[in-house]
Every structure is written in C-alpha cells, then in structure tokens.
Motif scaffolding. Structure first.
Motif, short mmCIF file in Angstrom:
data_model
loop_
_atom_site.label_atom_id
_atom_site.label_comp_id
_atom_site.label_asym_id
_atom_site.label_seq_id
_atom_site.Cartn_x
_atom_site.Cartn_y
_atom_site.Cartn_z
N LEU A 1 -4.32 13.42 -13.50
CA LEU A 1 -5.50 12.65 -13.12
C LEU A 1 -5.85 11.57 -14.13
CD1 LEU A 1 -7.73 15.56 -11.77
CD2 LEU A 1 -6.35 13.93 -10.47
N LYS A 2 -5.21 11.61 -15.30
CA LYS A 2 -5.41 10.56 -16.29
C LYS A 2 -4.33 9.49 -16.22
CE LYS A 2 -7.81 13.57 -19.59
NZ LYS A 2 -7.82 14.12 -20.98
N MET A 3 -3.46 9.62 -15.24
CA MET A 3 -2.36 8.67 -15.11
C MET A 3 -2.85 7.25 -14.90
SD MET A 3 0.48 8.37 -12.09
CE MET A 3 1.21 6.75 -11.81
N ARG A 4 -2.17 6.29 -15.51
CA ARG A 4 -2.38 4.87 -15.29
C ARG A 4 -1.02 4.19 -15.25
NH1 ARG A 4 -6.46 6.83 -14.42
NH2 ARG A 4 -8.58 6.29 -15.06
N PRO A 5 -0.91 3.11 -14.52
CA PRO A 5 0.37 2.40 -14.46
C PRO A 5 0.82 1.91 -15.84
CG PRO A 5 -1.08 1.67 -12.71
CD PRO A 5 -1.91 2.52 -13.62
N GLN A 6 2.13 1.93 -16.05
CA GLN A 6 2.68 1.36 -17.26
C GLN A 6 2.63 -0.16 -17.17
OE1 GLN A 6 3.99 3.26 -19.98
NE2 GLN A 6 2.85 4.82 -18.82
N GLY A 7 2.23 -0.82 -18.23
CA GLY A 7 2.16 -2.27 -18.21
C GLY A 7 0.83 -2.78 -17.70
N GLN B 1 6.94 4.58 -14.60
CA GLN B 1 8.16 4.16 -15.28
C GLN B 1 7.99 2.74 -15.84
OE1 GLN B 1 11.84 4.89 -12.98
NE2 GLN B 1 10.53 5.97 -11.50
N ALA B 2 7.96 2.64 -17.15
CA ALA B 2 7.83 1.32 -17.77
C ALA B 2 8.99 0.41 -17.38
CB ALA B 2 7.77 1.47 -19.29
N GLU B 3 10.19 0.99 -17.23
CA GLU B 3 11.37 0.19 -16.89
C GLU B 3 11.23 -0.41 -15.48
OE1 GLU B 3 11.42 3.31 -17.81
OE2 GLU B 3 12.34 3.32 -19.81
N ASP C 1 0.85 -1.19 0.00
CA ASP C 1 0.00 0.00 0.00
C ASP C 1 0.88 1.24 0.00
OD1 ASP C 1 -1.83 2.01 0.47
OD2 ASP C 1 -2.19 1.46 2.57
N ALA C 2 0.92 1.94 -1.13
CA ALA C 2 1.73 3.15 -1.28
C ALA C 2 1.25 3.91 -2.50
CB ALA C 2 3.22 2.79 -1.43
N PRO C 3 1.55 5.19 -2.62
CA PRO C 3 1.13 5.92 -3.82
C PRO C 3 1.69 5.33 -5.11
CG PRO C 3 1.69 7.46 -2.09
CD PRO C 3 2.09 6.10 -1.58
N PHE C 4 2.97 4.97 -5.14
CA PHE C 4 3.62 4.38 -6.32
C PHE C 4 3.52 5.30 -7.55
CE2 PHE C 4 2.83 0.25 -4.09
CZ PHE C 4 4.15 -0.17 -4.02
N ILE C 5 3.44 6.61 -7.35
CA ILE C 5 3.26 7.53 -8.48
C ILE C 5 4.44 7.43 -9.45
CG2 ILE C 5 2.81 9.89 -9.18
CD1 ILE C 5 0.67 8.63 -7.37
#
Length: 338
Positions: A304-310, A246-248, A237-241
C-alpha cells in the motif's frame, strides 16, 4: 459480508434534505436525475432514502456520490465518514448555506478543483504544469481545436482504487482517447486462459502472471504507440503494478517517449483497502472472485506504500475523495443543478 460504519451519522442526510425543502419523493426524483447524468447505478425511491436517513441501510458508493452531488457536500460533510486532512468536517448545528451559496462554481474553477487532487509524487515533476496541460487540452477540445505535441498519460493503481474513473474524467476533459487494458484484451485473455488449461476469469495464478499478463500489456502498449505515432495524445488505464515497480521498465518507456518528442505523465491513484473492497464488491466482476473469497490474503500481498519508480504524480482517492471532486466537475460542465 456486512461491515460497520462507526463514523456514520445518518441524521445529517435528513437535515440537509429538509434545509432545502425536499420531500422524500422529491429527493428520489433528483437522485435519479443525477444518476442518469453521471451513469450511477441506483434506483432511488422514498423507501430507500428513508432507510438511509434512519440509519437502517448504509448507502452504497453510487448512492453516496449522488447524495454529494444533490446536497453539494462531500461525504464527510454528509456524515458518511470522518473527514480527511484538509476536508471540511460535518456541520450539525450551523444552518446550511442558502440556495445562492449553493450554486455551481464556474467551469474552469470546477475543472481545476477536480484536478487539484493530482500532486507531485516525486520532486522532478510539476503538477501545476500537468494541470495546465489538461486544462489547455480541455479548452481546445471544447473549442474544436487540437493539441500540438502528443502526451501519454499512464493511470495506474490497485483494483478498485478509482483509476478508471479518474482516467475517464481526464479523457472527457481533453478528448484524448482512453485505452483500457481490460476493454482491449479481456475477451482474448479469457479464451487464451481456457486454451492453456486455466479458467477464464483467473487473474491470480502463475499461468496468468507468466503466460498471459505480459501479452495483455504488450497489446496495450502497442495500441498506445500506434496513437502516438499519429500524433494522438493517449490515456492508458491499467493497474501497471509490475511495470511501475520496475525502474528499468519506466526508464525505457520514458526514453522511447522522449525519442518521439512525447510528453509523459505517470499517475498513481492511491486508495484505502476498505474503499477498494467496496468498489470491487459493487462492480461484481467475475475476475474479482478470488479477491473477494480471500480478501485478507489479497490485501496482505499489496504494498500500500507502493509508488511508481521515476517521475510520477499521485492522486489521493482515499475514501473516494478525488472521485467526489470529479463528480462535481462533471456536474458543472454538464450544467447540472438541483
């Protein structure tokens, strides 16, 4: 700062209370019982409830969640806000369901309904498979069994998005330990910032971002690997922003988990700025002081449109919708009722 609620219809609270035959005192007692069961921070009394029903005081987030549990309705149906797409809208002229219709659903149905807020964020993940994995872990956990093959779940999102609430729900269902970044590292981070010449609760300066934040996440991930190496599924549980952007980083994480034969689920909890602000204000944490003082600047810096890479999943917690389903599932699992 006071904010207006143009869609609020306070008279619906009174309507629902009277339809099930509760006095203001009865309602306060039941709300306090719900608060104790769910860990809500409220001290309901008839004056407060009267103020809510008259429209003089807008209920805070924990009060609204408690009302939803008491009346078995979502926030839109209780008139607190507009309905999201797919939600049932307020009912003002149709009689409320009878007590028989108000009974709690079966436990498996409630669990699945709460997990239904998890949807695919990318085409290469399967939300039904993840839900089945969690339900299976819940069944084994409640039966005293264990789950073969560890799973790592990353739950991220902006401050106040509801990620911690959702992570706790998953942990309670499955019995998987939760590693919360703040709980693991906050005392050390505060003292490290002071030692480096900064302020204990600073989370916005270059000093924090460059010197301290990387160490926070390193501690979190090392603790996770210790669990995984022991075959223990774990929820982070963390923001992980930065990490999710980062795709890498995401690929390295996936590769390491794959090498250990570990399943991965990356979950992004999305929320609207107004709801995030309300929850940040409500918790009153010192680390959020800058956000509150410079809210417009802070929000302007959020993607606000951010989504995780992968591969990833998305939980839609706009207006607290996903957390409301979590509350209902908890009520069902605890046997809570009116």
């Amino acid at each position: 700062m006071a904010r207006k609620h143009p869609d609020w219809k306070p008279d619906l609270l009174r309507m629902h209370r009277e339809e099930i035959g509760l006095t203001l005192e009865d309602t306060g007692e039941k709300l306090r019982e719900i608060a104790e069961r769910h860990g809500f921070n409220i001290a309901a009394n008839f004056q407060t409830i009267w103020g809510h029903e008259k429209g003089s005081v807008y209920p805070g987030p924990h009060y609204r969640r408690a009302y939803c549990r008491l009346y078995r309705r979502n926030e839109a149906q209780l008139g607190f806000r507009k309905a999201l797409p797919g939600e049932d809208a307020p009912v003002e002229s149709v009689p409320a369901p009878t007590s028989a219709e108000r009974k709690l659903p079966d436990q498996p149905d409630a669990v699945r309904q709460a997990l239904s807020s998890i949807r695919e964020g990318t085409d290469d993940v399967d939300s039904e498979a993840l839900r089945n994995r969690v339900v299976d872990a819940w069944r084994r956990h409640t039966a005293g069994g264990s789950v073969d093959g560890p799973t790592v779940v990353l739950v991220g999102g902006f401050a106040g998005s509801g990620k911690s609430e959702f992570a706790k729900f998953l942990g309670g269902l499955t019995g998987w330990p939760i590693l919360d970044k703040d709980s693991l590292t906050r005392p050390l981070v505060d003292q490290l910032l002071i030692a480096l010449g900064g302020e204990a609760h600073d989370r916005s300066s270059e000093l924090y971002r460059e010197k301290v934040r990387p160490l926070e996440y390193r501690c979190l991930m090392e603790a996770a690997w210790d669990n995984v190496d022991c075959g223990i599924s774990t929820i982070l549980d963390a923001p992980f922003i930065s990490e999710f952007s980062q795709a890498e980083w995401m690929q390295r994480f996936q590769n390491r988990c794959r090498s250990k034969r570990v399943s991965v689920a990356t979950i992004w909890v999305e929320c609207d700025p107004e709801s995030m602000r309300e929850y940040i204000e409500f918790r009153g944490a010192a680390r959020d002081a800058w956000k509150m003082e410079a809210w417009d600047e802070y929000v302007a810096g959020l993607d606000l449109k951010m989504r995780p890479q992968g591969p990833h999943f998305v939980v839609d917690n706009r207006l607290g919708a996903a957390v409301a389903l979590v509350d209902e599932a908890r009520d069902v699992l605890s046997g809570g009722g009116l």
